[in-house]
Write a protein that holds these residues in place. Structure first.
Motif, PDB file in Angstrom:
ATOM      1  N   LEU A 146       7.581   8.495  -7.553  1.00 27.42           N
ATOM      2  CA  LEU A 146       8.611   7.544  -7.161  1.00 27.42           C
ATOM      3  C   LEU A 146       7.830   6.253  -6.282  1.00 27.42           C
ATOM      4  N   VAL A 147       6.996   6.778  -5.598  1.00 26.84           N
ATOM      5  CA  VAL A 147       6.429   5.978  -4.611  1.00 26.84           C
ATOM      6  C   VAL A 147       5.316   5.124  -5.452  1.00 26.84           C
ATOM      7  N   ALA A 148       4.688   5.669  -6.198  1.00 24.32           N
ATOM      8  CA  ALA A 148       3.834   4.994  -7.519  1.00 24.32           C
ATOM      9  C   ALA A 148       4.655   3.900  -8.279  1.00 24.32           C
ATOM     10  N   GLU A 149       5.929   4.078  -8.824  1.00 21.73           N
ATOM     11  CA  GLU A 149       6.642   3.267  -9.374  1.00 21.73           C
ATOM     12  C   GLU A 149       7.079   1.959  -8.582  1.00 21.73           C
ATOM     13  N   PHE A 150       7.301   2.210  -7.285  1.00 22.09           N
ATOM     14  CA  PHE A 150       7.744   1.170  -6.470  1.00 22.09           C
ATOM     15  C   PHE A 150       6.276   0.488  -5.858  1.00 22.09           C
ATOM     16  N   HIS A 151       5.175   0.845  -6.200  1.00 22.81           N
ATOM     17  CA  HIS A 151       3.803   0.550  -5.610  1.00 22.81           C
ATOM     18  C   HIS A 151       3.770   0.749  -4.177  1.00 22.81           C
ATOM     19  N   GLY A 152       4.168   1.588  -3.851  1.00 22.87           N
ATOM     20  CA  GLY A 152       4.222   2.267  -2.499  1.00 22.87           C
ATOM     21  C   GLY A 152       3.095   2.948  -1.862  1.00 22.87           C
ATOM     22  N   SER A 153       3.332   3.462  -0.634  1.00 17.95           N
ATOM     23  CA  SER A 153       2.148   4.400  -0.130  1.00 17.95           C
ATOM     24  C   SER A 153       2.710   5.508   0.480  1.00 17.95           C
ATOM     25  N   HIS A 154       2.217   6.406   0.597  1.00 15.62           N
ATOM     26  CA  HIS A 154       2.621   7.665   1.383  1.00 15.62           C
ATOM     27  C   HIS A 154       1.460   8.080   2.046  1.00 15.62           C
ATOM     28  N   GLU A 155       1.760   8.792   3.224  1.00 11.48           N
ATOM     29  CA  GLU A 155       0.610   9.394   4.184  1.00 11.48           C
ATOM     30  C   GLU A 155       1.220  10.533   4.696  1.00 11.48           C
ATOM     31  N   VAL A 156       0.385  11.545   5.303  1.00 13.96           N
ATOM     32  CA  VAL A 156       0.948  12.635   6.310  1.00 13.96           C
ATOM     33  C   VAL A 156      -0.023  12.386   7.416  1.00 13.96           C
ATOM     34  N   THR A 157       0.706  12.224   8.434  1.00 15.23           N
ATOM     35  CA  THR A 157       0.161  12.123   9.787  1.00 15.23           C
ATOM     36  C   THR A 157       0.565  13.027  10.668  1.00 15.23           C
ATOM     37  N   ALA A 158      -0.149  13.210  11.816  1.00 15.87           N
ATOM     38  CA  ALA A 158      -0.033  14.380  12.847  1.00 15.87           C
ATOM     39  C   ALA A 158       1.014  13.731  13.820  1.00 15.87           C
ATOM     40  N   ASP A 159       2.098  14.491  14.125  1.00 15.96           N
ATOM     41  CA  ASP A 159       3.317  14.104  14.917  1.00 15.96           C
ATOM     42  C   ASP A 159       2.859  14.792  16.417  1.00 15.96           C
ATOM     43  N   GLU A 160       2.285  13.945  17.375  1.00 16.82           N
ATOM     44  CA  GLU A 160       1.666  14.235  18.558  1.00 16.82           C
ATOM     45  C   GLU A 160       2.886  14.979  19.377  1.00 16.82           C
ATOM     46  N   THR A 161       4.233  14.586  19.444  1.00 17.89           N
ATOM     47  CA  THR A 161       5.291  15.114  20.093  1.00 17.89           C
ATOM     48  C   THR A 161       5.595  16.396  19.820  1.00 17.89           C
ATOM     49  N   SER A 162       5.489  16.939  18.458  1.00 14.95           N
ATOM     50  CA  SER A 162       5.955  18.278  17.912  1.00 14.95           C
ATOM     51  C   SER A 162       4.732  19.163  17.621  1.00 14.95           C
ATOM     52  N   GLY A 163       3.543  18.627  17.462  1.00 18.56           N
ATOM     53  CA  GLY A 163       2.394  19.460  16.808  1.00 18.56           C
ATOM     54  C   GLY A 163       2.691  19.662  15.662  1.00 18.56           C
ATOM     55  N   GLY A 164       3.540  19.067  14.852  1.00 19.20           N
ATOM     56  CA  GLY A 164       3.750  19.185  13.362  1.00 19.20           C
ATOM     57  C   GLY A 164       3.340  17.836  12.800  1.00 19.20           C
ATOM     58  N   LYS A 165       3.895  17.423  11.803  1.00 23.12           N
ATOM     59  CA  LYS A 165       3.476  16.305  10.907  1.00 23.12           C
ATOM     60  C   LYS A 165       4.819  15.358  10.698  1.00 23.12           C
ATOM     61  N   ARG A 166       4.243  14.080  10.101  1.00 21.13           N
ATOM     62  CA  ARG A 166       5.109  13.126   9.578  1.00 21.13           C
ATOM     63  C   ARG A 166       4.561  12.587   8.400  1.00 21.13           C
ATOM     64  N   ILE A 167       5.664  12.609   7.284  1.00 22.27           N
ATOM     65  CA  ILE A 167       5.414  12.043   5.922  1.00 22.27           C
ATOM     66  C   ILE A 167       5.799  10.764   6.187  1.00 22.27           C
ATOM     67  N   VAL A 168       5.095   9.756   5.696  1.00 22.12           N
ATOM     68  CA  VAL A 168       5.390   8.601   6.119  1.00 22.12           C
ATOM     69  C   VAL A 168       5.421   7.566   4.500  1.00 22.12           C
ATOM     70  N   ILE A 169       6.358   7.308   4.065  1.00 21.85           N
ATOM     71  CA  ILE A 169       6.675   6.350   2.747  1.00 21.85           C
ATOM     72  C   ILE A 169       6.875   5.078   3.012  1.00 21.85           C
ATOM     73  N   ARG A 170       6.028   4.216   2.370  1.00 15.27           N
ATOM     74  CA  ARG A 170       6.397   2.873   2.639  1.00 15.27           C
ATOM     75  C   ARG A 170       6.543   2.087   1.079  1.00 15.27           C
ATOM     76  N   LEU A 171       7.497   1.385   0.963  1.00 16.41           N
ATOM     77  CA  LEU A 171       8.137   0.702  -0.182  1.00 16.41           C
ATOM     78  C   LEU A 171       8.091  -0.752  -0.300  1.00 16.41           C
ATOM     79  N   PRO A 172       7.152  -1.349  -0.594  1.00 16.70           N
ATOM     80  CA  PRO A 172       6.809  -2.718  -0.091  1.00 16.70           C
ATOM     81  C   PRO A 172       8.395  -3.633  -0.844  1.00 16.70           C
ATOM     82  N   LEU A 173       8.922  -4.371   0.011  1.00 12.58           N
ATOM     83  CA  LEU A 173      10.039  -5.225  -0.147  1.00 12.58           C
ATOM     84  C   LEU A 173       9.876  -6.009  -1.543  1.00 12.58           C
ATOM     85  N   ALA A 174       8.602  -6.720  -1.625  1.00 11.79           N
ATOM     86  CA  ALA A 174       8.266  -7.619  -2.742  1.00 11.79           C
ATOM     87  C   ALA A 174       8.661  -7.179  -4.124  1.00 11.79           C
TER      88      ALA A 174
END
Length: 140
Positions: free
Chosen positions: A108-136
């Motif tokens: 789905l992210v590829a279809e919308f030409h977006g991006s995804h990344e997994v980053t460390a969540d400093e607050t919880s010690g866990g992770k954040r999965i971040v999806i960005r879908l360009p509005l254009a």
């Protein structure tokens, strides 16, 4: 849709009963922001899959998951965070029992030409999965 950046955050309990709540809350907020039905449906599916992954794979160390929705002039951002430190990865094939959620999200992210990344969540010690879908590139 407004030109000002918008944000909405909520938490869900890491049990299957709360997955539909995450989907409904995402739909309500994004529709309220004026996004088209296709974008809302895609975002709901992404959030549903990511929250389901928390329930299935991270709940033992993460009793809740945080969901962040954001929009600015450039992109729609969807974030699901949990307190489990291990990064998710799709199973080797999309045909095994389970493991299709991350394949679906990536498609789905590829279809919308977006991006995804997994980053460390400093607050919880866990992770954040971040999806960005360009509005254009989102449907009008």
């Amino acid at each position: 849709m407004t030109d000002a950046p918008l944000h909405h955050e909520f938490q869900v309990v890491s049990t299957a009963e709360y997955v539909p709540f995450a989907r409904r809350e995402t739909a309500k907020v994004l529709s309220g922001w004026g996004l088209d039905a296709e974008t809302v449906a895609t975002a709901c599916l992404i959030v549903t899959e990511l929250v389901t992954n928390v329930v299935q794979h991270a709940a033992v160390l993460s009793p809740t998951a945080a969901v962040h929705l954001g929009i600015d002039a450039a992109a729609l951002t969807l974030v699901v965070a949990d307190a489990h430190p291990f990064k998710p990865k799709a199973l080797p094939t999309a045909h095994d029992l389970g493991g299709r959620g991350l394949h679906l999200v990536k498609a789905l992210v590829a279809e919308f030409h977006g991006s995804h990344e997994v980053t460390a969540d400093e607050t919880s010690g866990g992770k954040r999965i971040v999806i960005r879908l360009p509005l254009a590139l989102l449907p009008a």
